[in-house]
Scaffold this active site. Structure first.
Site, mmCIF file in Angstrom:
data_model
loop_
_atom_site.group_PDB
_atom_site.id
_atom_site.type_symbol
_atom_site.label_atom_id
_atom_site.label_comp_id
_atom_site.label_asym_id
_atom_site.label_seq_id
_atom_site.Cartn_x
_atom_site.Cartn_y
_atom_site.Cartn_z
ATOM 1 N N GLY A 195 -4.001 -4.546 -3.484
ATOM 2 C CA GLY A 195 -5.381 -3.715 -4.846
ATOM 3 C C GLY A 195 -4.673 -2.476 -5.095
ATOM 4 O O GLY A 195 -3.451 -2.014 -3.850
ATOM 5 N N HIS A 196 -4.110 -1.914 -6.235
ATOM 6 C CA HIS A 196 -3.174 -1.049 -6.837
ATOM 7 C C HIS A 196 -4.451 -0.162 -7.214
ATOM 8 O O HIS A 196 -5.457 0.093 -8.287
ATOM 9 C CB HIS A 196 -2.433 -1.460 -7.787
ATOM 10 N N ASP B 17 0.976 -0.985 0.069
ATOM 11 C CA ASP B 17 -0.550 -0.336 0.399
ATOM 12 C C ASP B 17 0.923 0.997 0.033
ATOM 13 O O ASP B 17 0.139 2.384 0.675
ATOM 14 C CB ASP B 17 -0.787 0.047 1.545
ATOM 15 N N GLN C 184 1.865 -5.878 -2.861
ATOM 16 C CA GLN C 184 2.180 -5.807 -1.871
ATOM 17 C C GLN C 184 3.782 -5.855 -0.764
ATOM 18 O O GLN C 184 3.613 -4.246 -2.291
ATOM 19 C CB GLN C 184 2.392 -7.608 -1.107
ATOM 20 N N LYS D 63 1.705 1.797 -5.332
ATOM 21 C CA LYS D 63 2.226 1.493 -5.825
ATOM 22 C C LYS D 63 1.527 1.856 -7.245
ATOM 23 O O LYS D 63 2.292 2.051 -8.494
ATOM 24 C CB LYS D 63 3.302 0.352 -6.052
#
Ligand code: IMP
Ligand code: MG
Length: 421
Positions: A39-40, A12, A221, A15
């Site tokens: 989750g980007h 988080d 991650q 990225k």
């Protein structure tokens, strides 16, 4: 060359936004590990988009996107993601490629993830429950199913065999979700997956490299969640550091070029496990509020704390990060003081090395205190205008970590990015 972009903390770090920006300079963006636990979050034309398995290059029509063999794929989430993008007018069919050696996440993997976490009780990892751990266990346990298997004649048989094995394992647990009802949508999604561009990743990527294409490997991650080097056992199940790029895409180490390492200006973690600089007071709450620190996938509130240079230096070392990117600097606007952790005291001894027994209660973070930069990061648009207090913070990080900061992000928009060199 294959440049790499990865998170240096517990994920988080922002990225998605950075890779979306950097994508302009690359022909191909490739995911090399992880799966829909990622989750980007990106903001595209004012719309918030969360990418899970698809590389963040999809918003750039001329960029090709590769899901490498090191990724674990849940066909259901993948289909949802593609359909969601189509609704925004983004065509992904032609520029998305999927490695036939990438492993599949089955409904029963998700069930095993849920059942095993529930059984761990207070020791739970805080998994995103997407079936990541069980899918990677089947991969290393040599039982897994790969994308290419869905194109073989005896695919159904292979599926049944693994499913039966999982049912035996599930019988050992108490809290088992109703996973059988997930099978119908899984098989629908498998049909959908069949029609996507399934490729022989290692040949595909090496041919593109031979043709001079520029590739960016997009990590998911963060380094401290690496299965080998992270805060084990509170980690994910893949290699999140730069080493994972070679196995996750099928390229040689000589092909790896620059490594972009991303860190927030502070630190967060979602899920359980060690976090030496965690704040349990109102400063932590202030960071969470100002930084909107809630999980993109799980919506859980993120744990917040000061930036940890000991952990960062360890992560920079292992991946050879030579271009640092500091995100969410605007979140520290309004803080009178900013702290940076520069050593730990472990069982009474001071060290700047990341300790083996990181889960021990006897680790205390030691800080240096720097002056805050008022409200001056918000709205700052170029390197010449960076506030003096920020420059001191920047130099502290650069001298401690031995790498230069190339970009500073100070907002969620595509434009809130300052290039330093
Ligand atoms: P899993 O990978 O879903 O099994 O989760 C293992 C640990 O990694 C948990 O603490 C998760 O919260 C964390 N984690 C997994 N993926 C991400 C991510 O993309 N961002 C942040 N934390 C993650
Ligand atoms: Mg995330």
């Amino acid at each position: 060359m294959v440049d790499v972009l990865l998170g240096l903390q517990w994920g988080d770090e922002g990225k998605g936004k950075i890779v979306d920006y950097l994508a302009q300079g690359y022909d191909i963006i490739a995911r090399f590990q992880g799966g829909p636990n990622a989750g980007h979050t990106l903001y595209v034309d004012g719309n918030k988009v969360v990418l899970r398995t698809i590389p963040s290059g999809v918003f750039n029509p001329r960029t090709l996107n590769l899901i490498g063999n090191g990724v674990v794929i849940d066909p259901v989430t993948l289909r949802e993601e593609i359909e969601g993008l189509k609704q925004l007018g983004i065509a992904v069919d032609t520029n998305l490629f999927i490695a036939h050696k990438a492993h599949l996440i089955l409904p029963s993997h998700r069930a095993l993830d849920a059942a095993s976490e529930a059984a761990k009780g207070k020791d739970k990892i805080g998994s995103t429950l997407k079936g990541i751990g069980p899918a990677y266990m089947d991969k290393t346990g040599r039982n897994g199913l790969r994308v290419g298997d869905i194109l073989t004649e005896n695919w159904k048989e292979k599926y049944e065999k693994l499913k039966n094995k999982h049912m035996e394992m599930l019988a050992m647990y108490q809290d088992i979700p109703d996973w059988k009802s997930w099978e119908a949508e899984f098989f629908n999604a498998i049909e959908y997956l069949r029609n996507l561009n399934i490729v022989n990743c290692e040949y595909w990527i090496n041919e593109h490299l031979a043709n001079g294409k520029k590739i960016l490997a997009e990590g998911a991650q963060g380094s401290m969640l690496d299965v080998d080097y992270g805060t084990y056992p509170f980690v994910t199940s893949s290699n999140t550091i730069a080493a994972g790029v070679c196995t996750g895409l099928g390229i040689a180490p000589q092909k790896v070029g620059d490594v972009y390492g991303i860190t927030k200006a502070y630190c967060t973690r979602v899920g359980s496990g060690p976090f030496p600089t965690e704040l349990f007071d109102e400063t932590g709450d202030k960071l969470r509020d100002a930084g909107h620190e809630y999980g993109a996938v799980t919506k859980r509130p993120r744990r917040c704390g000061w930036i940890d240079l000991v952990a960062l230096k360890y992560a920079v070392m292992m991946s050879g990060a030579n271009r640092l990117i500091v995100t969410k600097t605007d979140v520290l606007d309004g803080f009178d003081e900013i702290r940076v952790c520069t050593s730990y005291t472990v069982n009474g001894e001071t060290t700047t090395e990341f300790p083996f027994d990181i889960c021990s209660d006897n680790i205390v973070a030691n800080y240096e205190t720097l002056e805050g930069w008022g409200n001056n990061m918000t709205g700052c648009t170029d390197a010449q205008a960076l506030p003096g207090a920020f420059l001191k913070y920047q130099h502290k990080l650069e001298s401690f970590l031995g790498a230069r900061i190339q970009f500073v992000s100070n907002g969620t928009g595509r434009n809130n990015l300052i290039k330093i060199f």
